[in-house]
Scaffold this motif. Structure first.
Motif, PDB file in Angstrom:
ATOM      1  N   ASP A 267      84.518  59.558  62.752  1.00 38.61           N
ATOM      2  CA  ASP A 267      85.364  59.122  63.863  1.00 38.61           C
ATOM      3  C   ASP A 267      86.804  59.546  63.593  1.00 38.61           C
ATOM      4  OD1 ASP A 267      86.118  57.991  66.237  1.00 38.61           O
ATOM      5  OD2 ASP A 267      85.200  56.049  65.841  1.00 38.61           O
ATOM      6  N   ILE A 268      87.613  59.411  64.655  1.00 39.32           N
ATOM      7  CA  ILE A 268      89.051  59.721  64.579  1.00 39.32           C
ATOM      8  C   ILE A 268      89.822  58.423  64.332  1.00 39.32           C
ATOM      9  CG2 ILE A 268      91.038  60.281  66.048  1.00 39.32           C
ATOM     10  CD1 ILE A 268      89.941  62.774  65.085  1.00 39.32           C
ATOM     11  N   TYR A 269      90.780  58.480  63.414  1.00 39.41           N
ATOM     12  CA  TYR A 269      91.614  57.311  63.114  1.00 39.41           C
ATOM     13  C   TYR A 269      93.088  57.713  63.233  1.00 39.41           C
ATOM     14  CZ  TYR A 269      87.275  55.380  61.407  1.00 39.41           C
ATOM     15  OH  TYR A 269      85.984  54.936  61.326  1.00 39.41           O
ATOM     16  N   ILE A 270      93.888  56.763  63.766  1.00 36.71           N
ATOM     17  CA  ILE A 270      95.299  57.039  64.066  1.00 36.71           C
ATOM     18  C   ILE A 270      96.183  56.157  63.184  1.00 36.71           C
ATOM     19  CG2 ILE A 270      97.070  56.987  65.874  1.00 36.71           C
ATOM     20  CD1 ILE A 270      94.846  57.341  67.932  1.00 36.71           C
ATOM     21  N   ASN A 284      84.830  60.436  57.595  1.00 34.44           N
ATOM     22  CA  ASN A 284      83.453  60.002  57.447  1.00 34.44           C
ATOM     23  C   ASN A 284      83.476  58.722  56.624  1.00 34.44           C
ATOM     24  OD1 ASN A 284      81.049  60.794  58.470  1.00 34.44           O
ATOM     25  ND2 ASN A 284      80.672  62.455  57.021  1.00 34.44           N
ATOM     26  N   ARG A 285      83.193  57.569  57.268  1.00 32.93           N
ATOM     27  CA  ARG A 285      83.264  56.284  56.566  1.00 32.93           C
ATOM     28  C   ARG A 285      81.868  55.681  56.423  1.00 32.93           C
ATOM     29  NH1 ARG A 285      88.376  52.828  59.053  1.00 32.93           N
ATOM     30  NH2 ARG A 285      90.044  54.278  58.460  1.00 32.93           N
ATOM     31  N   PRO A 286      81.583  55.029  55.296  1.00 34.60           N
ATOM     32  CA  PRO A 286      80.290  54.337  55.149  1.00 34.60           C
ATOM     33  C   PRO A 286      80.176  53.222  56.190  1.00 34.60           C
ATOM     34  CG  PRO A 286      81.439  54.519  53.043  1.00 34.60           C
ATOM     35  CD  PRO A 286      82.420  54.911  54.102  1.00 34.60           C
ATOM     36  N   LEU A 287      78.978  53.076  56.733  1.00 30.95           N
ATOM     37  CA  LEU A 287      78.797  52.082  57.784  1.00 30.95           C
ATOM     38  C   LEU A 287      78.605  50.678  57.231  1.00 30.95           C
ATOM     39  CD1 LEU A 287      76.541  53.451  60.686  1.00 30.95           C
ATOM     40  CD2 LEU A 287      78.778  52.416  60.843  1.00 30.95           C
ATOM     41  N   THR A 293      85.337  57.173  51.387  1.00 27.34           N
ATOM     42  CA  THR A 293      85.584  57.779  52.698  1.00 27.34           C
ATOM     43  C   THR A 293      85.936  59.250  52.512  1.00 27.34           C
ATOM     44  OG1 THR A 293      86.335  55.719  53.708  1.00 27.34           O
ATOM     45  CG2 THR A 293      87.056  57.760  54.741  1.00 27.34           C
ATOM     46  N   GLU A 294      85.306  60.080  53.357  1.00 30.96           N
ATOM     47  CA  GLU A 294      85.543  61.513  53.287  1.00 30.96           C
ATOM     48  C   GLU A 294      86.497  61.927  54.402  1.00 30.96           C
ATOM     49  OE1 GLU A 294      82.922  65.677  53.387  1.00 30.96           O
ATOM     50  OE2 GLU A 294      81.998  63.731  53.860  1.00 30.96           O
ATOM     51  N   ILE A 295      87.626  62.565  54.067  1.00 31.93           N
ATOM     52  CA  ILE A 295      88.581  63.063  55.039  1.00 31.93           C
ATOM     53  C   ILE A 295      88.178  64.493  55.419  1.00 31.93           C
ATOM     54  CG2 ILE A 295      90.998  63.530  55.553  1.00 31.93           C
ATOM     55  CD1 ILE A 295      90.402  60.594  55.019  1.00 31.93           C
ATOM     56  N   LEU A 296      87.805  64.691  56.680  1.00 33.12           N
ATOM     57  CA  LEU A 296      87.319  65.984  57.129  1.00 33.12           C
ATOM     58  C   LEU A 296      88.424  66.856  57.701  1.00 33.12           C
ATOM     59  CD1 LEU A 296      84.085  64.715  58.925  1.00 33.12           C
ATOM     60  CD2 LEU A 296      84.295  65.582  56.599  1.00 33.12           C
ATOM     61  N   ASN A 297      89.430  66.230  58.327  1.00 33.19           N
ATOM     62  CA  ASN A 297      90.525  66.998  58.916  1.00 33.19           C
ATOM     63  C   ASN A 297      91.717  66.066  59.134  1.00 33.19           C
ATOM     64  OD1 ASN A 297      91.929  69.145  59.966  1.00 33.19           O
ATOM     65  ND2 ASN A 297      90.354  69.693  61.473  1.00 33.19           N
ATOM     66  N   THR A 298      92.910  66.650  59.174  1.00 29.91           N
ATOM     67  CA  THR A 298      94.133  65.871  59.371  1.00 29.91           C
ATOM     68  C   THR A 298      95.013  66.564  60.405  1.00 29.91           C
ATOM     69  OG1 THR A 298      94.079  65.078  57.086  1.00 29.91           O
ATOM     70  CG2 THR A 298      96.164  64.891  58.254  1.00 29.91           C
ATOM     71  N   PHE A 299      95.644  65.759  61.276  1.00 32.70           N
ATOM     72  CA  PHE A 299      96.535  66.297  62.317  1.00 32.70           C
ATOM     73  C   PHE A 299      97.838  65.498  62.289  1.00 32.70           C
ATOM     74  CE2 PHE A 299      92.132  66.563  63.645  1.00 32.70           C
ATOM     75  CZ  PHE A 299      91.989  67.892  64.031  1.00 32.70           C
ATOM     76  N   SER A 311      88.411  58.353  73.620  1.00 36.31           N
ATOM     77  CA  SER A 311      86.991  58.631  73.434  1.00 36.31           C
ATOM     78  C   SER A 311      86.799  59.618  72.291  1.00 36.31           C
ATOM     79  CB  SER A 311      86.377  59.208  74.714  1.00 36.31           C
ATOM     80  OG  SER A 311      86.871  60.511  74.964  1.00 36.31           O
ATOM     81  N   TYR A 312      85.611  59.532  71.671  1.00 41.44           N
ATOM     82  CA  TYR A 312      85.216  60.494  70.662  1.00 41.44           C
ATOM     83  C   TYR A 312      83.719  60.722  70.802  1.00 41.44           C
ATOM     84  CZ  TYR A 312      84.089  62.663  66.196  1.00 41.44           C
ATOM     85  OH  TYR A 312      83.615  63.516  65.232  1.00 41.44           O
ATOM     86  N   ASP A 313      83.315  61.944  71.138  1.00 48.10           N
ATOM     87  CA  ASP A 313      81.906  62.280  71.309  1.00 48.10           C
ATOM     88  C   ASP A 313      81.686  63.687  70.751  1.00 48.10           C
ATOM     89  OD1 ASP A 313      79.323  62.776  72.012  1.00 48.10           O
ATOM     90  OD2 ASP A 313      79.528  62.221  74.125  1.00 48.10           O
ATOM     91  N   PRO A 314      81.327  63.782  69.488  1.00 51.87           N
ATOM     92  CA  PRO A 314      81.206  65.101  68.857  1.00 51.87           C
ATOM     93  C   PRO A 314      80.006  65.899  69.324  1.00 51.87           C
ATOM     94  CG  PRO A 314      80.461  63.390  67.359  1.00 51.87           C
ATOM     95  CD  PRO A 314      81.026  62.687  68.552  1.00 51.87           C
ATOM     96  N   TYR A 315      79.090  65.272  70.088  1.00 48.95           N
ATOM     97  CA  TYR A 315      77.852  65.945  70.466  1.00 48.95           C
ATOM     98  C   TYR A 315      77.885  66.541  71.872  1.00 48.95           C
ATOM     99  CZ  TYR A 315      76.427  63.154  66.479  1.00 48.95           C
ATOM    100  OH  TYR A 315      76.366  62.585  65.234  1.00 48.95           O
ATOM    101  N   SER A 316      78.885  66.181  72.665  1.00 47.96           N
ATOM    102  CA  SER A 316      78.910  66.654  74.045  1.00 47.96           C
ATOM    103  C   SER A 316      79.532  68.034  74.146  1.00 47.96           C
ATOM    104  CB  SER A 316      79.689  65.672  74.931  1.00 47.96           C
ATOM    105  OG  SER A 316      79.799  66.182  76.240  1.00 47.96           O
ATOM    106  N   ARG A 317      78.891  68.899  74.942  1.00 49.14           N
ATOM    107  CA  ARG A 317      79.423  70.230  75.188  1.00 49.14           C
ATOM    108  C   ARG A 317      80.190  70.298  76.508  1.00 49.14           C
ATOM    109  NH1 ARG A 317      74.260  74.118  73.554  1.00 49.14           N
ATOM    110  NH2 ARG A 317      74.080  73.442  71.377  1.00 49.14           N
TER     111      ARG A 317
END
Length: 422
Positions: A267-270, A284-287, A293-299, A311-317
């Motif tokens: 998920d995205i965290y701010i 990527n956080r354990p449920l 916790t794995e940091i995949l990207n930073t902005f 919203s966050y939906d990584p599966y939608s095209r």
């Protein structure tokens, strides 16, 4: 040749006719009917909204009484009835002066002359059957024919829900069984009790006369008496066997057992860094367990007084995978984590509903689709429930008029409405 050409024109026109839709709309507390061309088919006069069944009829209400209208606005039945209930196959019940009758809802004509006092229950199996009361007796009524399956009424009756097309019947203190497809008597009305049971995974009926039990299948055929089951194990015995099984499992378990890692959620965290500076991380956080916790990207984003994940939906095209509500210079828009503007900064607020984005400006409401295309600018007073058949939302205009708005085009089906987006 002329006739063939005319036939082709008719065939080409059929899809357009079949796709025509009809929309209730309200002025004040009264509802009328319009079509896709905004023609007034029925002036507002009904007390509630309504919808058409298979584009054939709609139940309408006026002065606490009910009637039927056709899509062209003609009255199939006047609003004279205390109740109308639709069951299917164009058939329903109509209550008039305390009495019920089956009617064809597309024509308003009686299906049969059979009139009854009360609707007790109904069942959908091979046929739609109503259980009704007439003069204190119970009847199973087939809605297709309008005729009772049992010409002679019973003192009591009910649907045998665990069996298809079966009903229990009672006269005096005796019970029997009826086939709800044909009206044939499966078991005569002579038993003191009639109960359902199981035998070897099959449903059976236990018919009791005095102290004698007889076992039947649902066809009324006698089956052998069920064998007595072994006595149930005591709780202590069950626990003893469970412990023994666990010990055996532990003894036989391999020494080098593998263990799956924790289930993770991406998920995205701010994070607010102050001075209108923001850090966004894709993590990527354990449920369910503590873990790393794995940091995949930073902005890094700057210049926004507020930032919120919509919203966050990584599966939608078809839609943006991440949308963020951002506030800049007092106006709200939508951006992605890279800072690209997806919806302009021209709104007072934006709310994501899961199906669309509600935009707000000057106390009026607009709609952005999930792909962020503008369906309508902020011109609405309110948005109510959606109608899947009409593919439209029920909306309210600032002048209080209500009607439907197409989910794709944003066209509003309320006669006389002129849209302004200021």
């Amino acid at each position: 040749m002329k006739h063939i050409f005319y036939l082709l024109l008719c065939c080409l026109a059929l899809p357009a006719i079949a796709q025509n839709r009809y929309y209730p709309y309200a002025e004040g507390a009264k509802w009328g009917l319009t079509d896709e061309n905004l023609a007034v088919l029925v002036t507002p006069q009904f007390d509630t909204s309504f919808r058409f069944v298979d584009n054939k009829f709609a139940i309408v209400k006026k002065q606490q009484h009910y009637g039927l209208i056709s899509p062209d606005g003609n009255m199939i039945l006047p609003c004279d009835y205390e109740a109308l209930s639709y069951f299917g196959m164009n058939a329903g019940t109509a209550q008039l002066q305390g009495k019920y009758q089956l009617l064809n809802f597309t024509t308003g004509k009686p299906i049969s002359a059979f009139v009854f006092d009360k609707l007790n229950d109904y069942s959908y199996n091979d046929a739609i059957i109503l259980l009704v009361t007439q003069a204190g007796k119970k009847y199973f009524l087939n809605i297709f024919t309008g005729q009772p399956l049992n010409p002679k009424g019973y003192d009591d009756a009910s649907f045998l829900r665990s069996y298809n097309n079966r009903g229990t019947i009672k006269t005096g203190n005796k019970y029997g069984l009826i086939d709800l497809r044909t009206g044939a008597i499966v078991l005569p009305v002579k038993y003191d009790k009639l109960e359902t049971a199981w035998q070897n995974g099959n449903k059976i009926l236990v018919a009791t006369t005095g102290k004698l039990n007889t076992w039947f299948d649902e066809q009324g055929v006698v089956v052998p008496q069920p064998k007595k089951e072994k006595p149930a194990k005591t709780k202590a015995k069950k626990e003893e066997e469970m412990v023994a099984t666990l010990e055996e499992t532990v003894m036989e378990a391999p020494v080098e057992a593998t263990v799956d890692g924790p289930e993770m959620k991406k998920d995205i965290y701010i994070y607010n860094q102050g001075n209108n500076k923001w850090k966004l991380t894709l993590e990527n956080r354990p449920l369910y367990t503590s873990g790393e916790t794995e940091i995949l990207n930073t902005f890094d984003l700057n210049g926004y007084t507020n930032l919120q994940k919509l919203s966050y939906d990584p599966y939608s095209r078809d839609i943006p995978s991440v949308t963020l509500k951002a506030v800049k210079d007092g106006k709200t828009g939508i951006i992605n984590p890279a800072g690209n503007v997806l919806a302009p900064f021209q709104y007072d607020d934006i709310i994501y509903t899961g199906n669309y984005y509600k935009t707000i400006r000057n106390n009026k409401i607009g709609i952005l689709g999930r792909d962020l295309s503008e369906i309508t600018p902020p011109v609405l007073q309110n948005i109510y429930a959606s109608d899947p058949y009409l593919r439209a939302w029920l909306v309210e205009m600032p002048n209080g008029k209500k009607g439907y708005m197409d989910m794709k085009s944003g066209k509003i089906f309320i006669p006389g409405i002129q849209l302004t987006s200021n």
